[in-house]
Design an enzyme around this catalytic site. Structure first.
Site, mmCIF file in Angstrom:
data_model
loop_
_atom_site.group_PDB
_atom_site.id
_atom_site.type_symbol
_atom_site.label_atom_id
_atom_site.label_comp_id
_atom_site.label_asym_id
_atom_site.label_seq_id
_atom_site.Cartn_x
_atom_site.Cartn_y
_atom_site.Cartn_z
ATOM 1 N N LEU A 196 1.798 -5.895 -8.374
ATOM 2 C CA LEU A 196 1.251 -6.837 -8.344
ATOM 3 C C LEU A 196 2.136 -6.763 -6.607
ATOM 4 O O LEU A 196 2.203 -7.637 -6.106
ATOM 5 C CB LEU A 196 2.792 -7.252 -8.794
ATOM 6 C CG LEU A 196 2.794 -7.241 -10.387
ATOM 7 C CD1 LEU A 196 4.089 -8.835 -11.181
ATOM 8 C CD2 LEU A 196 1.495 -8.698 -10.676
ATOM 9 N N ARG A 197 2.201 -5.525 -5.747
ATOM 10 C CA ARG A 197 2.395 -5.733 -4.776
ATOM 11 C C ARG A 197 1.018 -6.452 -3.592
ATOM 12 O O ARG A 197 1.722 -7.064 -2.704
ATOM 13 C CB ARG A 197 2.034 -5.237 -3.794
ATOM 14 C CG ARG A 197 2.929 -4.581 -2.324
ATOM 15 C CD ARG A 197 3.086 -3.078 -1.774
ATOM 16 N NE ARG A 197 4.803 -2.994 -2.278
ATOM 17 C CZ ARG A 197 4.224 -1.690 -3.070
ATOM 18 N NH1 ARG A 197 3.635 -0.570 -3.180
ATOM 19 N NH2 ARG A 197 5.743 -1.549 -3.347
ATOM 20 N N ALA A 198 -0.064 -6.091 -4.018
ATOM 21 C CA ALA A 198 -1.183 -6.652 -3.252
ATOM 22 C C ALA A 198 -1.254 -8.725 -3.993
ATOM 23 O O ALA A 198 -1.808 -9.217 -2.736
ATOM 24 C CB ALA A 198 -2.386 -6.289 -4.520
#
Length: 366
Positions: free
Chosen positions: A261-263
């Site tokens: 989920l970093r993006a």
């Protein structure tokens, strides 16, 4: 595209911490043909928590010139260079353990992360940097805090800086486990448009002949950048995201098949920084779409080939049947299923010689 200092990365003006008088810096506003890079750098300056900018491009594409130019727009206006051969202590700092044992006080010797606070930490050829250094600086860039621990004693200090890493793909790729840690990525290309190249060369000559006069021409634009970055930083906490923005971010990240989920988090922060820079009253889907490319460029996974592999057995089976019917080969109808033996070829007869005098083994020895 390349900047106005293309081909002269190291011949430009230096603002590195060296103890010597700094030479004039090529103005950030005067960079030519680098709109995408300028936007990414400004966003990272507004919100250092994005994780910095990775700049990829061939030699002589003004990667370090852009980093030096950005440093001048920040509060401290300082660029700290991290050499490839630096030790971990040089980067994060050291603790004097003897002073703790002697009088109970902690003596901390600052490293490059402390010096880069509120400025720019520049890493040339970051793809060649040792893993230990990359892990330490990326952790500090993401959290804004540097923590040094030695023998049960720890010390923390603020380390809010804009991380800029440059690399030449011809000299090796950045390790997959590290590339995702950079917030944004921009790929620079050689300029082959005659008008752009001419404009770059003219700007370079003008700056070399009269740096002070050249900077005066762009002084107003430079001041505008400084003011807008400061105002945008103050406006960040006032901007929120509605459901439409979240939905668009999710759709873009899912379509790119990113890991984790970093993006999503980086895209939201980048869109918010862009909205703040443009003095918008709210973050919109349009802001998300304008920052999607630098967020997803180094995270996007090619999943089309995976779907093609899944469809290939069904589409390949009729081809074998048609080929078998055209050749009259009845053996093709007894081939294994396409799901397990895609690419199966029917057996071909081979020459064999009879062997005499074969001695059968006892059943226990088989």
């Amino acid at each position: 595209m390349n900047g106005a200092m293309r081909g002269a990365d190291d011949a430009g003006c230096s603002a590195c911490v060296s103890g010597t008088a700094a030479r004039p810096i090529f103005p950030f506003a005067a960079l030519i043909g680098q709109a995408s890079l300028q936007q990414a750098l400004v966003l990272a300056a507004i919100d250092p928590g994005l994780g910095g900018v990775l700049i990829s491009g061939p030699r002589g594409t003004a990667k370090s010139t852009a980093a030096r130019a950005l440093a001048e727009l920040l509060p401290e206006g300082e660029l700290v260079n991290l050499p490839l051969g630096a030790s971990e202590d040089r980067l994060i700092g050291t603790l004097d353990i003897e002073s703790v044992l002697r009088d109970g006080s902690v003596r901390f010797s600052p490293g490059l992360l402390a010096k880069a606070h509120r400025g720019v930490l520049y890493v040339d050829e970051v793809n060649l940097l040792p893993d230990a250094l990359v892990d330490a600086l990326l952790d500090a860039a993401a959290s804004g805090v540097n923590t040094v621990e030695r023998d049960g004693v720890s010390h923390s200090h603020d380390a809010s800086f804009v991380l800029i890493g440059t690399m030449n793909p011809e000299e090796g790729e950045l390790r997959p486990q590290l590339i995702d840690r950079f917030g944004l990525m921009v790929e620079l290309q050689n300029a082959f448009e005659p008008q752009v190249r001419q404009a770059i060369v003219k700007a370079r000559f003008a700056f070399d002949l009269d740096p002070v006069g050249f900077r005066t021409v762009y002084a107003e634009q430079q001041a505008s950048y400084v003011q807008r970055i400061r105002s945008a930083r103050a406006a960040l906490p006032l901007l929120s995201f509605d459901d439409a923005v979240h939905a668009r971010v999710s759709a873009l990240c899912i379509d790119a098949a990113v890991d984790g989920l970093r993006a999503d988090l980086v895209m939201l922060r980048a869109a918010r920084a862009l909205a703040a820079f443009e003095r918008a009253g709210a973050v919109t889907v349009r802001h998300v779409e304008r920052v999607a490319d630098p967020v997803l460029l180094h995270r996007r996974r090619q999943h089309d080939s995976q779907h093609a592999n899944q469809r290939r057995p069904e589409s390949a089976a009729p081809t074998r049947d048609v080929a078998a019917g055209a050749s009259g080969d009845t053996a093709a109808s007894t081939t294994p299923s396409a799901d397990s033996e895609w690419g199966y070829l029917p057996p071909e007869p081979t020459a064999a010689l009879p062997v005499k005098g074969v001695i059968a083994l006892d059943a226990k020895k088989r």
